[in-house]
Design an enzyme around this catalytic site. Structure first.
Site, PDB file in Angstrom:
ATOM      1  N   HIS A 135       2.701   3.172  -8.911  1.00  0.00           N
ATOM      2  CA  HIS A 135       2.542   1.741  -9.211  1.00  0.00           C
ATOM      3  C   HIS A 135       3.761   1.221  -9.984  1.00  0.00           C
ATOM      4  CE1 HIS A 135      -1.407   2.111  -7.611  1.00  0.00           C
ATOM      5  NE2 HIS A 135      -1.957   2.701  -8.651  1.00  0.00           N
ATOM      6  N   ASP A 153       0.826  -1.214   0.000  1.00  0.00           N
ATOM      7  CA  ASP A 153       0.000   0.000   0.000  1.00  0.00           C
ATOM      8  C   ASP A 153       0.861   1.264   0.000  1.00  0.00           C
ATOM      9  OD1 ASP A 153      -2.370   1.388  -0.015  1.00  0.00           O
ATOM     10  OD2 ASP A 153      -2.763   1.181   2.125  1.00  0.00           O
ATOM     11  N   LEU A 210      10.821 -20.866  -4.319  1.00  0.00           N
ATOM     12  CA  LEU A 210       9.863 -19.925  -3.715  1.00  0.00           C
ATOM     13  C   LEU A 210       8.572 -19.960  -4.518  1.00  0.00           C
ATOM     14  CD1 LEU A 210       9.352 -17.309  -1.801  1.00  0.00           C
ATOM     15  CD2 LEU A 210       9.896 -16.022  -3.860  1.00  0.00           C
TER      16      LEU A 210
END
Ligand code: IPE
Ligand code: IPE
Ligand code: MG
Length: 237
Positions: free
Chosen positions: A33, A16, A127
């Site tokens: 972004h 955020d 991962l």
């Protein structure tokens, strides 16, 4: 104490603060972004280095569809582009890429790219990187409930025997361990309809850093903080 795991198996991040990061610089929100993608790269790399097995990222909520079209479009284009660009790195670092959420709301083009990426990285074992896209916790629980209702419509006598595993196995996160640590950046201290069921015993860490400023150092610091937490699960030690 000795048996306690110090490195979280699953770290989840509510990314955020991109908009504020851009506005602070007098730029459009989308610029934040774009910069945020660099933090995704950094944290993925850090997770691989630290031996974290699952890194999940809240990238776009069901509620985020309510943002202006221009921002939604820019975000979707950015997801597509970044995903495709990361392919080589995923292969090099043995990262399995998974997208979870209400995919019926995504475009065919984006869904095609997601399927392709998921297929091609499926056997990577170092991962698992999960991107929550068009996701909300309530939506997830609702779709699990619908699936259960359908399965048991013809055998209502079995309903009393249902348990937590019946819900776990129908959530989109089925098979993925619940997050040990949930980090939210930008100083906000709420879940915003993220992993509601799965966060029952997660540790929370709220960082004042805006997502584009949350890089490797911040990720490692979060792991250190996690290592100090005393997880009791309602019991006494
Ligand atoms: C997080 O940054 C990214 C998404 C929710 C898509 P925001 O866009 O929410 O940035 P702020 O919170 O408005 O600063
Ligand atoms: C939560 O951030 C969703 C994501 C990070 C993808 P928001 O910026 O949408 O949440 P609110 O509106 O501050 O609760
Ligand atoms: Mg926000």
């Amino acid at each position: 104490m000795e048996e306690e795991k110090r490195i979280p198996t699953h770290v989840s991040i509510i990314m955020d603060g991109n908009g504020r990061w851009a506005r602070e610089r007098g730029r459009e929100r989308v610029f934040g972004h774009f910069e945020g993608v660099e933090s995704v790269r950094a944290c993925t790399e850090a997770a691989v280095e630290a031996g974290v097995r699952y890194l999940s990222l809240f990238a776009f909520s069901e509620e985020n569809w309510g943002r202006p079209d221009s921002e939604v479009d820019a975000l979707m284009k950015l997801m597509f582009k970044s995903m495709v660009e990361e392919f080589e790195t995923f292969m090099k670092n043995r990262v399995r890429f998974v997208v979870l959420g209400n995919r019926s709301r995504l475009s065919d083009t984006l869904n095609g790219a997601i399927d392709d990426m998921m297929e091609r990285t499926a056997s990577n074992d170092r991962l698992t990187l999960i991107l929550f896209l068009s996701y909300s916790g309530k939506w997830d629980i609702l779709q699990a409930a619908k699936s259960m209702a359908k399965d048991y419509a013809s055998c209502p006598e079995k309903i009393d025997g249902l348990d937590f595993a019946d819900i776990d196995s129908r959530l989109v996160t089925a098979g993925i361990p619940d997050p040990d640590l949930i980090i939210r950046t930008s100083g906000e201290q709420r879940l915003s309809n993220y992993l509601l069921w799965q966060s029952a015993y997660s540790e929370f860490l709220f960082s004042p850093l805006l997502w584009p400023d949350f890089r490797k150092e911040a990720f490692f610091a979060a792991l250190e903080e996690f290592a100090k937490r005393d997880r009791r699960y309602g019991k006494v030690k």
